[in-house]
Structure formats: C-alpha cells, structure tokens
Design a protein around this motif. Structure first.
Motif, PDB file in Angstrom:
ATOM      1  N   UNK A 172       0.812  -1.214   0.000  1.00 41.10           N
ATOM      2  CA  UNK A 172       0.000   0.000   0.000  1.00 41.10           C
ATOM      3  C   UNK A 172       0.847   1.265   0.000  1.00 41.10           C
ATOM      4  N   UNK A 173       2.020   1.217   0.639  1.00 43.26           N
ATOM      5  CA  UNK A 173       2.910   2.385   0.661  1.00 43.26           C
ATOM      6  C   UNK A 173       4.359   1.915   0.629  1.00 43.26           C
ATOM      7  N   UNK A 174       5.206   2.743   0.022  1.00 39.00           N
ATOM      8  CA  UNK A 174       6.633   2.421  -0.057  1.00 39.00           C
ATOM      9  C   UNK A 174       7.444   3.702  -0.055  1.00 39.00           C
ATOM     10  N   UNK A 175       8.521   3.685   0.711  1.00 37.78           N
ATOM     11  CA  UNK A 175       9.523   4.750   0.687  1.00 37.78           C
ATOM     12  C   UNK A 175      10.875   4.051   0.665  1.00 37.78           C
ATOM     13  N   UNK A 201       5.616   4.895  -3.287  1.00 40.92           N
ATOM     14  CA  UNK A 201       4.386   4.348  -3.858  1.00 40.92           C
ATOM     15  C   UNK A 201       3.248   4.577  -2.876  1.00 40.92           C
ATOM     16  N   UNK A 202       2.127   5.039  -3.405  1.00 36.76           N
ATOM     17  CA  UNK A 202       0.922   5.213  -2.597  1.00 36.76           C
ATOM     18  C   UNK A 202      -0.258   5.411  -3.532  1.00 36.76           C
ATOM     19  N   UNK A 203      -1.394   4.842  -3.150  1.00 38.74           N
ATOM     20  CA  UNK A 203      -2.654   5.016  -3.883  1.00 38.74           C
ATOM     21  C   UNK A 203      -2.508   4.746  -5.378  1.00 38.74           C
ATOM     22  N   UNK A 204      -1.781   3.686  -5.716  1.00 34.88           N
ATOM     23  CA  UNK A 204      -1.705   3.256  -7.101  1.00 34.88           C
ATOM     24  C   UNK A 204      -0.750   4.026  -7.983  1.00 34.88           C
ATOM     25  N   UNK A 205       0.059   4.909  -7.397  1.00 37.38           N
ATOM     26  CA  UNK A 205       1.007   5.706  -8.182  1.00 37.38           C
ATOM     27  C   UNK A 205       2.424   5.515  -7.658  1.00 37.38           C
ATOM     28  N   UNK A 206       3.335   5.249  -8.580  1.00 39.72           N
ATOM     29  CA  UNK A 206       4.751   5.130  -8.248  1.00 39.72           C
ATOM     30  C   UNK A 206       5.453   6.415  -8.652  1.00 39.72           C
ATOM     31  N   UNK A 257      10.520  14.718 -10.254  1.00 41.65           N
ATOM     32  CA  UNK A 257      10.095  13.323 -10.081  1.00 41.65           C
ATOM     33  C   UNK A 257       9.233  12.850 -11.245  1.00 41.65           C
ATOM     34  N   UNK A 258       9.280  11.564 -11.500  1.00 45.38           N
ATOM     35  CA  UNK A 258       8.458  10.943 -12.534  1.00 45.38           C
ATOM     36  C   UNK A 258       7.381  10.111 -11.846  1.00 45.38           C
ATOM     37  N   UNK A 259       6.128  10.382 -12.166  1.00 43.14           N
ATOM     38  CA  UNK A 259       5.005   9.660 -11.575  1.00 43.14           C
ATOM     39  C   UNK A 259       4.329   8.808 -12.645  1.00 43.14           C
ATOM     40  N   UNK A 260       4.107   7.538 -12.327  1.00 44.29           N
ATOM     41  CA  UNK A 260       3.411   6.646 -13.261  1.00 44.29           C
ATOM     42  C   UNK A 260       2.406   5.800 -12.489  1.00 44.29           C
ATOM     43  N   UNK A 309      -0.310  -3.422  -9.107  1.00 40.51           N
ATOM     44  CA  UNK A 309       0.470  -4.520  -8.553  1.00 40.51           C
ATOM     45  C   UNK A 309      -0.091  -5.862  -9.014  1.00 40.51           C
ATOM     46  N   UNK A 310       0.765  -6.872  -9.169  1.00 36.24           N
ATOM     47  CA  UNK A 310       0.289  -8.184  -9.627  1.00 36.24           C
ATOM     48  C   UNK A 310      -0.488  -8.909  -8.545  1.00 36.24           C
TER      49      UNK A 310
END
Length: 259
Positions: free
Chosen positions: A180-183, A198-203, A214-217, A221-222
């Motif tokens: 759900x979240x990543x730092x 990563x949060x709420x479906x955006x990396x 920053x680049x947001x895409x 997740x699989x």
C-alpha cells in the motif's frame, strides 16, 4: 444471590484462565524458537535459527529476536537476517486457536539472494505464514545480476518503510503484491540511485538519471499466485514494467508531449 454466584464463578474462571495463560507463556514460548526455525527453514529449503522468542498470550504478541536463514547450494545463495520480528496475535489466549498475525512488523531485514529460484522450495508441507498487515522498516534487499533483471546487473533496494495489506508469505517478497505504501531507494551499478515512493496506485521516482523533477506513473500490482514460481515471474514482469514506464514517461516529458 444466584446472579452473584454466577458472577463470582465467571470472575474465578477468568482469573484461572489468565493464570493458565501466564504459565503457558513460558511453557509454549520455550518451544517456539525451534518450531519457528523449522517452519521458516522448511519454507525456504534452508537452515534457520532463532536467537530468542517472547510469547505473550494475554496481550496477544509474539516477538522474535535474531531470525537468520541461510542457504548455499547448486541453486544459489540466500542469506536472510531479521533482528526484530513482531507478530500481533489474538489476545486473551486467542492465539492458541488462531495463530495468524494481525500485523507482522519486521525491522532491520537484510536479504541477499543470487536467484529467485531460491524462493521455490519443493513440496513445502506447512501452512505459510499469514498476516492481516505487514510493515517493514530500515531494511535492505540485495539481488545478484542473475536474480531479478540481469540487464541491470546487481541491484539493492533500501527500504525506509513499506506497508502492505493482507498477505500470505509464500516467499519473502509476497508482500509486494499487497503493498500500500513504499519509501525506498533503488541502488544500481555505477553508483546510480533512484528514490521510489508508492501510494494510492502511483509510483513516484526521482533521480539524476531521470531528470530534475520526479516521474510519476500509475502502477497496478500483480495478483499473488499460490505458486511461488508464478509469484517470482510476476515480480520480474513488474520490475520490467516499472523500468519501461519510467523511461517512457521521462522521454515523453523531454519531448514536450503528453505521456
């Protein structure tokens, strides 16, 4: 009077249950280190050891200190060291009947692996560890060139914090499927580093390699398969997808056109 006797009986039974749980803490807890080492070792077809275990049945918590897993054979090399593991269990003795973790918290994880095939033990017999939530802090995952994306060479992911939802830990990376979240920071050969969040479906990724902003895409997740081999293939595909999307987004930004 009858209601009073019933109330006293309930209080007495509750007190006896709590006393029994305190006794079981030491009796059951003394056996847990060997059981945990055996369970984790079997899940990775490796040798495992545990430094110390503290079981609190009343509160509902299992704490593990010094979990270490190592394997070196024809398949490759794996070293997993976790100095601090906490599993939140059902309180008041509920863990005697339900041993799944409400929350599994890991601190200081150090994982080195030469091949994701190390996560594919033959015919694991025991039920995998399950957790309602997973949190990982201050950890590092290192992959040899052949393990993840060979064209990138050796990579290391330094995790400041990662949170995941309900997870069945069939491999040490199963939590990625429910993240759900990543730092974190991705360290590549030649001293290149990419900060990832990563949060709420955006990396989001930022690095000198990708430019000043920053680049947001969007990132889907699989789904985690029950087969560890399928999980590994899905994670490799995810890594390739992330690299392609980040580079495509940055190229589109440089050309001044929409992604």
């Amino acid at each position: 009077m009858r209601a009073r006797r019933i109330a006293l009986a309930v209080v007495a039974l509750a007190a006896l249950w709590l006393i029994a749980l305190l006794v079981l803490d030491s009796v059951v807890g003394a056996r847990q280190a060997a059981r945990i080492a055996s369970r984790v070792g079997e899940s990775l077809h490796a040798s495992a050891s545990v430094g110390d275990v503290d079981l609190a049945l009343v509160r509902g918590r299992l704490s593990i200190v010094g979990l270490a897993v190592h394997r070196d054979d024809d398949v490759g090399h794996l070293a997993l060291d976790v100095p601090d593991v906490t599993c939140e269990l059902p309180p008041l003795g509920g863990a005697l009947f339900d041993r799944d973790c409400g929350e599994l918290a890991l601190r200081g994880v150090r994982l080195e692996v030469s091949s994701l095939a190390m996560f594919h033990p033959p015919h694991a017999q025991r039920r995998p560890i399950r957790a309602g939530r997973v949190s990982i802090v201050d950890s590092a995952l290192a992959f040899s060139p052949s393990a993840f994306l060979p064209e990138l060479g050796k990579i290391e992911i330094r995790i400041d914090r990662a949170d995941a939802g309900a997870t069945i830990l069939r491999t040490p990376l199963s939590w990625i499927c429910t993240m759900t979240e990543l730092d974190a920071t991705l360290e590549l050969p030649a001293g290149l580093a990419v900060h990832l969040s990563y949060a709420r479906g955006t990396l989001s990724a930022s690095s000198a390699l990708l430019g000043s902003s920053p680049v947001d895409v969007p990132l889907e997740l699989p789904q985690c398969s029950d087969d560890p081999r399928e999980q590994s293939r899905a994670l490799i595909a995810l890594g390739e997808q992330i690299a392609e999307r980040l580079l495509a987004k940055r190229a589109a930004d440089w050309l001044g056109s929409p992604p």
